[in-house]
Design a protein around this motif. Structure first.
Motif, PDB file in Angstrom:
ATOM      1  N   VAL A 104       0.842  -1.208   0.000  1.00  0.00           N
ATOM      2  CA  VAL A 104       0.000   0.000   0.000  1.00  0.00           C
ATOM      3  C   VAL A 104       0.871   1.249   0.000  1.00  0.00           C
ATOM      4  O   VAL A 104       0.638   2.188  -0.773  1.00  0.00           O
ATOM      5  CB  VAL A 104      -0.962  -0.008   1.219  1.00  0.00           C
ATOM      6  N   ILE A 105       1.889   1.274   0.834  1.00  0.00           N
ATOM      7  CA  ILE A 105       2.762   2.451   0.916  1.00  0.00           C
ATOM      8  C   ILE A 105       3.490   2.672  -0.402  1.00  0.00           C
ATOM      9  O   ILE A 105       3.571   3.794  -0.902  1.00  0.00           O
ATOM     10  CB  ILE A 105       3.752   2.323   2.087  1.00  0.00           C
TER      11      ILE A 105
ATOM     12  N   LYS B  30       2.527   1.877  -3.341  1.00  0.00           N
ATOM     13  CA  LYS B  30       1.572   2.416  -4.325  1.00  0.00           C
ATOM     14  C   LYS B  30       1.332   3.905  -4.079  1.00  0.00           C
ATOM     15  O   LYS B  30       1.266   4.690  -5.018  1.00  0.00           O
ATOM     16  CB  LYS B  30       0.263   1.637  -4.285  1.00  0.00           C
ATOM     17  N   CYS B  31       1.211   4.287  -2.816  1.00  0.00           N
ATOM     18  CA  CYS B  31       1.020   5.707  -2.499  1.00  0.00           C
ATOM     19  C   CYS B  31       2.242   6.527  -2.906  1.00  0.00           C
ATOM     20  O   CYS B  31       2.106   7.626  -3.454  1.00  0.00           O
ATOM     21  CB  CYS B  31       0.748   5.889  -1.010  1.00  0.00           C
TER      22      CYS B  31
ATOM     23  N   SER C 106       2.448   6.984  -6.721  1.00  0.00           N
ATOM     24  CA  SER C 106       1.333   7.703  -7.339  1.00  0.00           C
ATOM     25  C   SER C 106       1.837   8.971  -8.010  1.00  0.00           C
ATOM     26  O   SER C 106       2.673   9.682  -7.452  1.00  0.00           O
ATOM     27  CB  SER C 106       0.299   8.057  -6.261  1.00  0.00           C
TER      28      SER C 106
ATOM     29  N   SER D 250       1.911  12.029  -5.913  1.00  0.00           N
ATOM     30  CA  SER D 250       2.826  12.135  -4.771  1.00  0.00           C
ATOM     31  C   SER D 250       4.010  13.040  -5.071  1.00  0.00           C
ATOM     32  O   SER D 250       4.669  13.522  -4.166  1.00  0.00           O
ATOM     33  CB  SER D 250       3.324  10.754  -4.340  1.00  0.00           C
TER      34      SER D 250
ATOM     35  N   ALA E 130       3.373  12.449   0.782  1.00  0.00           N
ATOM     36  CA  ALA E 130       3.014  11.111   0.293  1.00  0.00           C
ATOM     37  C   ALA E 130       3.046  10.123   1.450  1.00  0.00           C
ATOM     38  O   ALA E 130       2.198   9.233   1.543  1.00  0.00           O
ATOM     39  CB  ALA E 130       3.949  10.671  -0.828  1.00  0.00           C
TER      40      ALA E 130
ATOM     41  N   ASP F  27      -0.088  10.716   3.488  1.00  0.00           N
ATOM     42  CA  ASP F  27      -1.235  10.130   2.794  1.00  0.00           C
ATOM     43  C   ASP F  27      -1.238   8.612   2.915  1.00  0.00           C
ATOM     44  O   ASP F  27      -2.286   7.993   3.104  1.00  0.00           O
ATOM     45  CB  ASP F  27      -1.241  10.542   1.322  1.00  0.00           C
ATOM     46  N   ALA F  28      -0.056   7.997   2.817  1.00  0.00           N
ATOM     47  CA  ALA F  28       0.045   6.539   2.944  1.00  0.00           C
ATOM     48  C   ALA F  28      -0.407   6.094   4.334  1.00  0.00           C
ATOM     49  O   ALA F  28      -1.114   5.088   4.474  1.00  0.00           O
ATOM     50  CB  ALA F  28       1.474   6.078   2.670  1.00  0.00           C
TER      51      ALA F  28
ATOM     52  N   VAL G  20      -4.179   6.249   4.453  1.00  0.00           N
ATOM     53  CA  VAL G  20      -4.778   5.131   3.708  1.00  0.00           C
ATOM     54  C   VAL G  20      -4.709   3.852   4.539  1.00  0.00           C
ATOM     55  O   VAL G  20      -5.689   3.100   4.624  1.00  0.00           O
ATOM     56  CB  VAL G  20      -4.075   4.950   2.341  1.00  0.00           C
TER      57      VAL G  20
ATOM     58  N   GLU H 275       9.222   8.467   5.345  1.00  0.00           N
ATOM     59  CA  GLU H 275       9.944   8.212   4.106  1.00  0.00           C
ATOM     60  C   GLU H 275      11.429   8.421   4.357  1.00  0.00           C
ATOM     61  O   GLU H 275      11.834   9.451   4.895  1.00  0.00           O
ATOM     62  CB  GLU H 275       9.446   9.164   3.023  1.00  0.00           C
TER      63      GLU H 275
END
Length: 161
Positions: free
Chosen positions: A102-103, A105-106, A109, A112, A123, A126-127, A130, A150
């Protein structure tokens, strides 16, 4: 609230905390040495109440439940992608592998990379959001708190410019 941290380094996932279940032999021994008991009430619990042996704020269960964290120190590497710090409300309903997918993909994106310069790391924020929403939608009955950090310096530096 117990929190657990994992770090994604390239394709390998490292756990930097352990689950503080009261039936873990070392935790059971610590609790029982202090005069406490581990009782099974749907799962192992300290004095039949709390399903973790390390937590903040459970004053009535002291000295059996402690807030002393277990941790490890490690050197950073260029391959470090991100770390996830999350409560068991996430990990009870989602594998670490799924959370990493999931992370990624975020982070991948197209949007991002479009945050304003003063919003580096959005980003990751947001991850985390989600993941929290996904845990709740999967029926987590526990506290759900998620922080994603990150670690790739090239992406963070580019976002800050």
């Amino acid at each position: 609230m117990p929190c657990f941290m994992c770090l994604l380094v390239g394709s390998k996932l490292w756990w930097y905390t352990t689950r503080d279940y009261p039936d873990r032999p070392d935790e059971r021994g610590r609790v029982e040495a202090l005069g406490g008991r581990i009782l099974c009430w749907d799962c192992p619990r300290v004095l039949g109440v709390l399903a973790t042996s390390r937590s903040f704020g459970d004053y009535l269960l002291k000295p059996y439940v402690i807030a002393d964290p277990e941790f490890m120190v490690t050197d950073r590497s260029e391959e470090d992608e991100f770390l996830i710090l999350a409560s068991d409300g996430l990990w009870d309903v989602m594998s670490s592998e799924m959370a990493c997918r999931v992370i990624r993909k975020c982070m991948a994106s197209p949007t991002s990379n479009n945050y304003p310069s003063g919003m580096a790391g959005s980003a990751a924020r947001d991850a985390a959001a989600v993941l929290a929403r996904l845990a709740i939608s999967r029926g987590s009955f526990d506290n759900v708190s998620v922080v994603v950090v990150e670690l790739r310096t090239s992406r963070v530096a580019a976002a800050a410019e």
